[in-house]
Design a protein around this motif. Structure first.
Motif, short mmCIF file in Angstrom:
data_model
loop_
_atom_site.label_atom_id
_atom_site.label_comp_id
_atom_site.label_asym_id
_atom_site.label_seq_id
_atom_site.Cartn_x
_atom_site.Cartn_y
_atom_site.Cartn_z
N GLU A 295 -7.32 3.67 12.43
CA GLU A 295 -7.93 2.54 13.13
C GLU A 295 -7.85 1.27 12.27
OE1 GLU A 295 -11.94 3.40 14.13
OE2 GLU A 295 -11.45 4.94 15.62
N LEU A 296 -8.14 1.41 10.97
CA LEU A 296 -8.10 0.25 10.08
C LEU A 296 -6.71 -0.34 10.01
CD1 LEU A 296 -10.31 1.54 7.10
CD2 LEU A 296 -11.01 0.19 9.08
N VAL B 201 -8.80 6.29 -0.17
CA VAL B 201 -8.15 5.32 0.71
C VAL B 201 -7.63 4.18 -0.15
CG1 VAL B 201 -8.49 3.72 2.64
CG2 VAL B 201 -9.71 5.92 2.61
N ARG B 202 -6.36 3.79 0.11
CA ARG B 202 -5.73 2.71 -0.66
C ARG B 202 -5.41 1.56 0.27
NH1 ARG B 202 -3.07 5.09 -5.70
NH2 ARG B 202 -3.61 7.31 -5.65
N LEU B 203 -5.86 0.37 -0.11
CA LEU B 203 -5.56 -0.85 0.63
C LEU B 203 -4.64 -1.71 -0.24
CD1 LEU B 203 -8.84 -0.11 1.11
CD2 LEU B 203 -8.59 -1.97 2.75
N ALA B 204 -3.40 -1.89 0.22
CA ALA B 204 -2.42 -2.65 -0.54
C ALA B 204 -2.39 -4.10 -0.06
CB ALA B 204 -1.04 -2.02 -0.40
N PHE B 205 -2.39 -5.05 -1.01
CA PHE B 205 -2.43 -6.48 -0.69
C PHE B 205 -1.23 -7.20 -1.30
CE2 PHE B 205 -6.81 -5.16 -0.30
CZ PHE B 205 -7.33 -5.93 0.73
N VAL C 187 -2.82 0.20 4.85
CA VAL C 187 -4.00 1.01 4.59
C VAL C 187 -3.57 2.46 4.69
CG1 VAL C 187 -6.39 1.53 5.24
CG2 VAL C 187 -5.44 -0.71 5.73
N MET C 188 -3.72 3.22 3.62
CA MET C 188 -3.24 4.59 3.59
C MET C 188 -4.28 5.49 2.95
SD MET C 188 0.74 4.03 2.48
CE MET C 188 1.11 5.74 2.79
N LYS C 189 -4.21 6.77 3.32
CA LYS C 189 -5.10 7.78 2.75
C LYS C 189 -4.26 8.79 1.99
CE LYS C 189 -8.01 11.67 4.12
NZ LYS C 189 -7.08 12.60 3.43
N ASP C 190 -4.72 9.18 0.79
CA ASP C 190 -4.02 10.20 0.02
C ASP C 190 -4.11 11.53 0.76
OD1 ASP C 190 -3.79 8.18 -1.78
OD2 ASP C 190 -4.64 9.27 -3.48
N ALA C 191 -3.00 12.22 0.83
CA ALA C 191 -2.96 13.51 1.52
C ALA C 191 -3.88 14.50 0.81
CB ALA C 191 -1.54 14.04 1.55
N GLY C 192 -4.74 15.15 1.62
CA GLY C 192 -5.60 16.18 1.08
C GLY C 192 -6.71 15.67 0.18
N LYS D 168 -4.29 -4.63 9.48
CA LYS D 168 -3.02 -4.88 8.80
C LYS D 168 -2.51 -6.30 9.10
CE LYS D 168 1.64 -3.02 8.11
NZ LYS D 168 2.61 -1.97 8.49
N GLY D 169 -2.16 -7.03 8.05
CA GLY D 169 -1.70 -8.40 8.18
C GLY D 169 -2.80 -9.43 8.07
N GLY D 170 -4.05 -8.97 8.09
CA GLY D 170 -5.17 -9.90 7.96
C GLY D 170 -5.32 -10.40 6.53
#
Length: 513
Positions: free
Chosen positions: A12-13, A101-105, A92-97, A18-20
């Protein structure tokens, strides 16, 4: 939040944010932020890394609501504003397992050209944290104090490892950043059912916001109810203890009628009493057959003096018994009122009625502690400095303060008066404490001022209708309060007594600037 819910909310995030561009950062709690990304869809990214309830989702609030709720920004929030203000959210990505949560800028307008930054949200229990990484993956700042390898500022970031202690008393895996051979990696245990589901909500974030808002409201209710219950219990116990002390004082007063009977017998036997040191044999004319009785008396007093002493004891015991009995009745009424309030509070807590609890709390469970008296009108400017006291000016220019009630007396004597001020009170009668301000240490208060203050003490006592009243006076440093004594009751280590006519023969200070 479990792994599945985090993964769904991250989707959802990504769609929404994304792009904000990163805008305002609101510090909603010491470990919780709300971040504006200035997107068309609106909403704020909420991240909490409190170890007992780490979570991330979108919230719908107005800027005014967030500003009212905000605390002073932490150094981490200031670091986000410094490095990422205006930066675009690339992914916005989540590490598997893992609950990370990582937010890249991308900061396109950074000095020297584009710069990449990453905000890592570790939603991993005790190791929960929010970290800011530079383009090389090195930790620049953290919201909570970091611990462990790959977690401290200046380290190349490494996720906390899921570990378990090797001793048999710990069998559940726990996210941590422990080091050394005392731990070993284990596979994640089966997840618990999610605490909330999307259901009829438009998004899972809305479901999460609703769930955690209700959870926080419930905890806030429990905290407020617990504090109110504790305050009510404290007020009840205080009065119960006071009642016990007063009952003991009443018992110590003895039988006032026995003192009067002894005085009467002494006077009736002046001519025929047989005295041997500290004992005297008397004929009891008030009993059948007029038997002979024996009394213990002071060896230093004559029989008339002993009779006067016994009559004084009678008067004092009778007045004390009357006053204590009245206090006991008042305290019994207060205990009954507190018991009623306690029952009402139990019903409110059982019904979990937030509005009723707020109304109950607003009326204060300990309002009876102030004696149930109606509020006095606001003090004049002259009395603003010393509340609960009347102010006078003696003929010699000394300030005289007169207490209004029992609690005001305590305040005046033990909070306002200085050790070398003069303290006065009617002897053996309830009444106001009177203080004469003595600005010059070591200099006696003029006798005329002492007389005027004593007249006030007599006038503001239960003996004010007597022609003459005995008034005790001493320096404030010789006045103390017995432990557990009722308001207004004191003990004098040293004092003198003078006899005055009750009156108000000095100027009342009303509008002094």
């Amino acid at each position: 939040m479990n792994d599945t819910n985090i993964a769904l909310i991250v989707e959802e995030l990504a769609r929404t944010l994304k792009g904000g561009a990163l805008g305002k950062v609101f510090q909603l709690a010491r470990a919780a932020l709300a971040i504006d990304f200035r997107t068309a869809q609106g909403g704020y990214l909420f991240i909490s890394v409190e170890p007992n309830q780490p979570r991330v989702y979108l919230i719908r609030r107005t800027a005014r609501e967030l500003e009212k709720q905000s605390l002073a920004p932490t150094l981490f929030a200031l670091a986000l504003r410094k490095h990422l203000s205006g930066a675009r959210l690339a992914s916005v990505m989540k590490d598997a397992g893992d609950r990370i949560v990582r937010l890249a800028f991308d900061a396109d307008d950074a000095p020297g050209g584009p710069r990449a930054w990453t905000v890592v949200a570790q939603l991993t229990g005790r190791a929960s944290n929010l970290l800011l990484l530079d383009a090389g993956g090195r930790i620049v700042d953290a919201l909570r104090a970091p611990h462990g390898e790959g977690q401290e500022i200046g380290d190349i970031y490494k996720p906390p490892q899921l570990v378990v202690r090797t001793d048999s008393s710990h069998t559940s895996p726990t996210p941590t950043t422990a080091r050394g051979s005392a731990t070993q990696q284990v596979a994640p245990s089966r997840q618990k059912p999610p605490p909330f589901m999307r259901g009829t909500f438009a998004t899972l974030s809305e479901a999460a916001d609703d769930y955690y808002s209700r959870l926080e409201a419930s905890r806030a209710f429990d905290a407020r109810a617990g504090a109110t219950t504790a305050r009510l219990r404290q007020a009840f116990e205080k009065r119960r203890k006071l009642r016990s002390n007063l009952a003991r004082d009443l018992a110590s007063c003895g039988d006032a009628d026995e003192h009067k009977r002894a005085g009467d017998l002494l006077l009736a036997n002046i001519a025929n009493a047989v005295r041997e040191g500290g004992r005297v044999r008397l004929t009891d004319y008030y009993a059948d057959d007029a038997p002979t009785v024996e009394l213990e008396i002071s060896e230093t007093r004559t029989l008339p003096e002993e009779a006067a002493f016994r009559f004084a004891r009678y008067g004092k015991a009778r007045r004390a018994a009357q006053e204590i009995s009245a206090r006991l009745e008042a305290i019994d009424a207060e205990l009954g009122a507190l018991e009623t309030r306690r029952g009402a509070l139990e019903k409110i807590v059982a019904a979990r009625d937030v509005d009723a609890l707020a109304a109950f709390d607003g009326s204060r469970a300990d309002d009876k502690q102030r004696g149930g008296r109606p509020k006095r009108k606001q003090a004049s400017k002259a009395e603003a400095g010393v509340t609960g006291a009347r102010r006078y000016r003696s003929s010699d220019g000394y300030e005289i303060l007169v207490g209004r009630g029992a609690r005001d007396n305590d305040q005046l004597t033990f909070r306002v008066a200085r050790p070398h001020d003069l303290w006065l009170h009617a002897a053996d009668y309830p009444g106001s404490h009177v203080i004469v301000r003595n600005q010059k240490r070591g200099v006696d208060v003029p006798h005329r001022t002492v007389i005027e203050a004593a007249q006030l003490a007599a006038n503001y006592s239960h003996a004010k209708r007597d022609a003459k009243v005995a008034v005790n006076y001493t320096e404030r440093k010789f006045v103390s309060k017995p432990k557990g004594a009722a308001p207004g009751l004191v003990r004098l280590a040293s004092f003198r007594t003078l006899l005055v006519e009750p009156g108000e023969n000095v100027k009342r200070v009303v509008n002094e600037s």
